[in-house]
Write a protein that holds these residues in place. Structure first.
Motif, PDB file in Angstrom:
ATOM      1  N   SER B 167      43.036  55.902  39.870  1.00 13.45           N
ATOM      2  CA  SER B 167      43.164  55.579  41.288  1.00 13.45           C
ATOM      3  C   SER B 167      41.958  54.744  41.692  1.00 13.45           C
ATOM      4  O   SER B 167      40.905  54.801  41.049  1.00 13.45           O
ATOM      5  CB  SER B 167      43.252  56.848  42.131  1.00 13.45           C
ATOM      6  N   ALA B 177      37.673  49.719  46.756  1.00 14.43           N
ATOM      7  CA  ALA B 177      38.682  49.759  47.816  1.00 14.43           C
ATOM      8  C   ALA B 177      38.367  50.852  48.825  1.00 14.43           C
ATOM      9  O   ALA B 177      37.625  51.790  48.528  1.00 14.43           O
ATOM     10  CB  ALA B 177      40.060  50.020  47.202  1.00 14.43           C
ATOM     11  N   GLY B 179      39.241  54.133  50.694  1.00  7.59           N
ATOM     12  CA  GLY B 179      40.004  55.328  50.358  1.00  7.59           C
ATOM     13  C   GLY B 179      40.413  56.070  51.610  1.00  7.59           C
ATOM     14  O   GLY B 179      40.396  55.503  52.715  1.00  7.59           O
ATOM     15  N   LEU B 206      48.199  55.974  43.396  1.00  8.33           N
ATOM     16  CA  LEU B 206      48.003  55.501  44.772  1.00  8.33           C
ATOM     17  C   LEU B 206      47.499  56.597  45.714  1.00  8.33           C
ATOM     18  O   LEU B 206      47.341  56.370  46.915  1.00  8.33           O
ATOM     19  CB  LEU B 206      49.311  54.887  45.295  1.00  8.33           C
ATOM     20  N   CYS B 209      44.431  56.302  48.679  1.00  6.98           N
ATOM     21  CA  CYS B 209      44.247  54.948  49.202  1.00  6.98           C
ATOM     22  C   CYS B 209      44.250  54.981  50.728  1.00  6.98           C
ATOM     23  O   CYS B 209      44.994  55.748  51.339  1.00  6.98           O
ATOM     24  CB  CYS B 209      45.406  54.044  48.763  1.00  6.98           C
ATOM     25  N   SER B 210      43.466  54.116  51.340  1.00  2.00           N
ATOM     26  CA  SER B 210      43.686  53.839  52.761  1.00  2.00           C
ATOM     27  C   SER B 210      45.035  53.123  52.861  1.00  2.00           C
ATOM     28  O   SER B 210      45.544  52.599  51.863  1.00  2.00           O
ATOM     29  CB  SER B 210      42.568  52.955  53.312  1.00  2.00           C
ATOM     30  N   THR B 213      44.672  49.634  51.663  1.00  2.00           N
ATOM     31  CA  THR B 213      44.540  49.571  50.207  1.00  2.00           C
ATOM     32  C   THR B 213      45.886  49.788  49.538  1.00  2.00           C
ATOM     33  O   THR B 213      46.248  49.087  48.580  1.00  2.00           O
ATOM     34  CB  THR B 213      43.526  50.621  49.719  1.00  2.00           C
ATOM     35  N   PHE B 214      46.637  50.758  50.047  1.00  2.00           N
ATOM     36  CA  PHE B 214      47.942  51.066  49.458  1.00  2.00           C
ATOM     37  C   PHE B 214      48.818  49.813  49.435  1.00  2.00           C
ATOM     38  O   PHE B 214      49.360  49.431  48.392  1.00  2.00           O
ATOM     39  CB  PHE B 214      48.621  52.177  50.276  1.00  2.00           C
ATOM     40  N   ALA B 217      47.276  46.987  47.191  1.00  2.00           N
ATOM     41  CA  ALA B 217      47.324  47.311  45.767  1.00  2.00           C
ATOM     42  C   ALA B 217      48.736  47.106  45.222  1.00  2.00           C
ATOM     43  O   ALA B 217      48.924  46.555  44.137  1.00  2.00           O
ATOM     44  CB  ALA B 217      46.857  48.746  45.537  1.00  2.00           C
TER      45      ALA B 217
END
Lengths: 365, 363
Positions: B167, B177, B179, B206, B209-210, B213-214, B217
């Protein structure tokens, strides 16, 4: 003048103290300002200062132990040896990472040593700092079968115990000898060619180890009991025994080992200066009858900082003041060079072989 | 218990065993009650004397396979918790490497078996059979938060160590990234890292992730994705949980969502201090499971990622659960909700098994 320092706990400082050793000492002190705990904000060792101090080579430890006291001091103590092993491996991974990044260069063979000394020259500009991998306290070694793997990882020096009783021997602050597991381990170490560091052994364990081990011996960070009482220091007989086996004794810059009656956390650093280190160096030289066995093993990052080091030393770079002080005591240049680096280099030239896997390649990580 | 009262195997896709050994000083080959007794009176870490995970209980819980993390987080705020946060990526790497070494020690003791390829997976599950008597626990090496990866160029080293899932971030801002709870999306180096993961075959987790970010990504990574330990935001508000759209996106890429047995992610009113354990049951896990199944229209995309040793203890687990062995009570809770044996088997292990058969290399 080039310096060889036979005892630094660099990776322990990085991994467990969270010290980014690439930063200068002053930055780490500033970052640690306000943090609680002994020696925070008072560190004296980082890679830039080692470079300033012309430390061409050090013995860099992996340090982790198993003890019932794990509940109190988890920075050093683990509940079980699997975890001590894992911590030591984490520290090794730190060294190997710094090596891949070009900050350190591991010395595993005689060839490595000669090449490093040649590349370093007198000042080592832009060269990686050399290190010999050492282990302080053998708890991370689960048994003699592990020794070849550690050897492949570059382990060349090892002590059996630290403070307290290890899985192998009685150490500082305890009374007793070797434990049954020590002898098979010592045989395995002798076989591959690891030098035995006698520092931190209890008196009986010291003599038993000397009998049980036929390979090269040394004392990585060690002062003289004749000058400062206490079991952490070696008696004259012990020092003579190390000398008789052509071992080298690295004198430590820990005020607790330099000043009679030092009380940790109470005595203030102004009471003792680097001159006291020279007293211990001189004692070893007098016992040996020459200057071929005394050297430096500062221990300057061994869980203490400026609050417990000679008042006239600010960082490890100040080791460069030592030659003038030795000269003032009447040491000739040739002996000063032996004490500062020559004795350890000669010792390593004797101990190291060329049997070793290929070194790590530099990586663009 | 599964069909006919037979024990059912479990695949748990998120445990932080290495962190528990190294930071909590937990001797994981000893049973949970021993670990709790050894920690009595300690207050230095969360969940002391209340742990729920150790190897004997994993064995009793018939956990044939688990994803074991290596982790190490960097943050400028490391001074507040130096054992928890690393001051540099090098230090985070060394701490993660220590987790790795602990897993190796467990391998040497015959307690752990690394799963790095599809044949290793198949052989392990065959050897484990119904109960795994005498078998080592299978483990897949995963990274939680990529801070310990120095650069994309280092991925090859990690791959050789067995890394198969990673992750990008954890709570707060990560190096690569944003989070959980952080405003950022991907940062410098993240796209190159994702490319390296994709080309090497490391699956992207995933979880944590924020939202930014999700989304970013998913745009940049075309390999297999999943969420190792998550629940549903529709049931429990908060950035830690996945939105319905995020769950759909994972399922659309044939990923699996591992359900966490962490009350803070299961119950909207959960507050650690309030001690609401008695009010949260494994039925809450089924609520999340059911939500995922309804959302994606099948039972193929949910599994277990218990996170039971993720810096909390029994005080924060569903009330039926005293140790991880009690995952064996989960099938009956699902059955009571009307799930059939075949579906239950998929949730307990089958979906992860299928996911791994797709993700792991052939050799």
């Amino acid at each position: 003048m080039r310096v060889v320092d036979s005892h630094l706990d660099l990776a322990w400082n990085a991994v467990h103290w969270n010290r980014d050793l690439k930063r200068p000492v002053a930055e780490t002190r500033a970052l640690e300002r306000g943090m609680r705990g002994k020696a925070r904000g008072l560190g004296t060792v980082a890679l830039p200062e080692m470079r300033q101090g012309n430390v061409v080579l050090c013995f860099a430890t992996v340090l982790a132990r198993t003890s019932d006291r794990w509940r109190e001091d988890t920075m050093l103590d683990t509940i079980v040896r699997d975890i001590a092993y894992a911590r030591a491996q984490g520290q090794l991974a730190y060294y190997r990472l710094l090596e891949r990044q070009g900050a350190l260069r591991q010395i595993r063979t005689r060839r490595d040593l000669d090449a490093h000394l040649g590349a370093w020259g007198e000042r080592g500009d832009a060269q990686p700092l050399g290190f010999v991998l050492a282990m302080e306290g053998a708890d991370p070694i689960l048994g003699p079968d592990d020794v070849p793997e550690w050897w492949d990882d570059g382990l060349r020096a090892l002590s059996l115990a630290h403070y307290g009783v290890s899985a192998y021997a009685h150490g500082t602050g305890t009374q007793g000898g070797l434990l049954p597991a020590a002898r098979p381990l010592l045989r395995a170490l002798e076989q591959v060619g690891v030098t035995l560091d006698l520092t931190h052994l209890a008196d009986r364990a010291f003599w038993e180890a000397l009998d049980a081990f036929g390979g090269p011996i040394h004392a990585s960070h060690q002062n003289c009991r004749a000058l400062v009482s206490g079991q952490r220091q070696m008696t004259d007989d012990q020092l003579k025994a190390v000398i008789a086996r052509d071992g080298v004794i690295g004198v430590a810059f820990d005020s607790w080992m330099l000043y009679e009656g030092w009380v940790k956390g109470v005595t203030t650093p102004d009471v003792v200066g680097v001159a006291a280190v020279i007293d211990h160096i001189d004692r070893v030289c007098q016992l040996a009858g020459n200057a071929s066995h005394a050297a430096l093993g500062t221990d300057l990052d061994g869980g203490f900082g400026k609050e417990q080091t000679p008042y006239d030393l600010d960082t490890i770079a100040d080791l460069q003041h030592l030659p003038a002080m030795l000269a003032a005591r009447g040491y000739p240049p040739v002996d000063i060079a032996k004490i500062m680096h020559g004795n350890w280099i000669r010792f390593l030239q004797r101990v190291l072989t060329n049997a070793c896997p290929a070194p790590l390649q530099r990586e663009d990580w | 218990m599964g069909e006919g009262g037979r024990p059912m195997i479990v695949i748990d896709f998120h445990l932080d065993l290495g962190m528990n050994a190294l930071r909590w000083n937990r001797e994981l080959i000893r049973p949970v009650p021993d670990l709790r007794a050894a920690e009595a009176g300690l207050t230095d870490e969360i969940g002391r004397a209340a742990g729920t995970v150790a190897l004997p209980e994993l064995r009793r819980g018939n956990v044939a396979l688990l994803a074991a993390t290596a982790n190490g987080r960097t943050t400028p705020a490391w001074r507040e918790a130096p054992a928890r946060f690393a001051a540099s990526q090098e230090i985070a790497f060394a701490r993660a490497a220590a987790h790795l070494a602990y897993y190796r020690a467990l391998e040497l003791r015959g307690q752990f078996r690394p799963i790095r390829t599809r044949p290793e997976l198949d052989a392990h599950l065959t050897a484990w059979g119904a109960r795994g008597d005498g078998q080592p626990l299978g483990y897949l090496l995963a990274i939680e938060g990529s801070d310990p990866m120095l650069s994309p160029a280092q991925l090859e080293w990690w791959w050789n160590e067995g890394l198969r899932a990673a992750s990008l971030a954890h709570n707060g801002e990560g190096f690569y990234a944003g989070g959980t709870g952080a405003p950022s999306g991907l940062k410098a180096g993240a796209v190159a890292l994702l490319r390296a993961m994709e080309s090497r075959g490391v699956a992207l987790d995933l979880t944590h992730c924020s939202d930014r970010t999700f989304a970013e990504a998913l745009d940049h990574f075309h390999g297999p994705v999943f969420a190792s330990h998550s629940t549903c935001r529709a049931l429990v508000p908060g950035p830690r949980q996945l939105t319905d759209d995020q769950i759909r996106a994972i399922a659309a890429r044939d990923g699996v969502v591992g359900l966490a047995f962490d009350n803070s992610m299961l119950h909207p009113a959960w507050r650690r201090a309030a001690g609401l354990r008695a009010e949260v049951s494994m039925t809450a896990v089924v609520d999340h499971l059911d939500h995922i199944c309804q959302l994606v229209g099948d039972g193929d995309h949910a599994g277990i990622g218990s996170d039971l040793d993720g810096a909390f203890g029994v005080e924060q687990c569903p009330r039926e659960l005293d140790t991880i062995a009690d995952l064996q009570r989960f099938p009956e809770v699902m059955a009571a909700r009307g799930y059939g044996d075949a579906e239950i088997a998929r949730f307990m292990y089958g979906n992860w098994q299928q996911f791994l058969r797709r993700v792991l290399p052939a050799a």
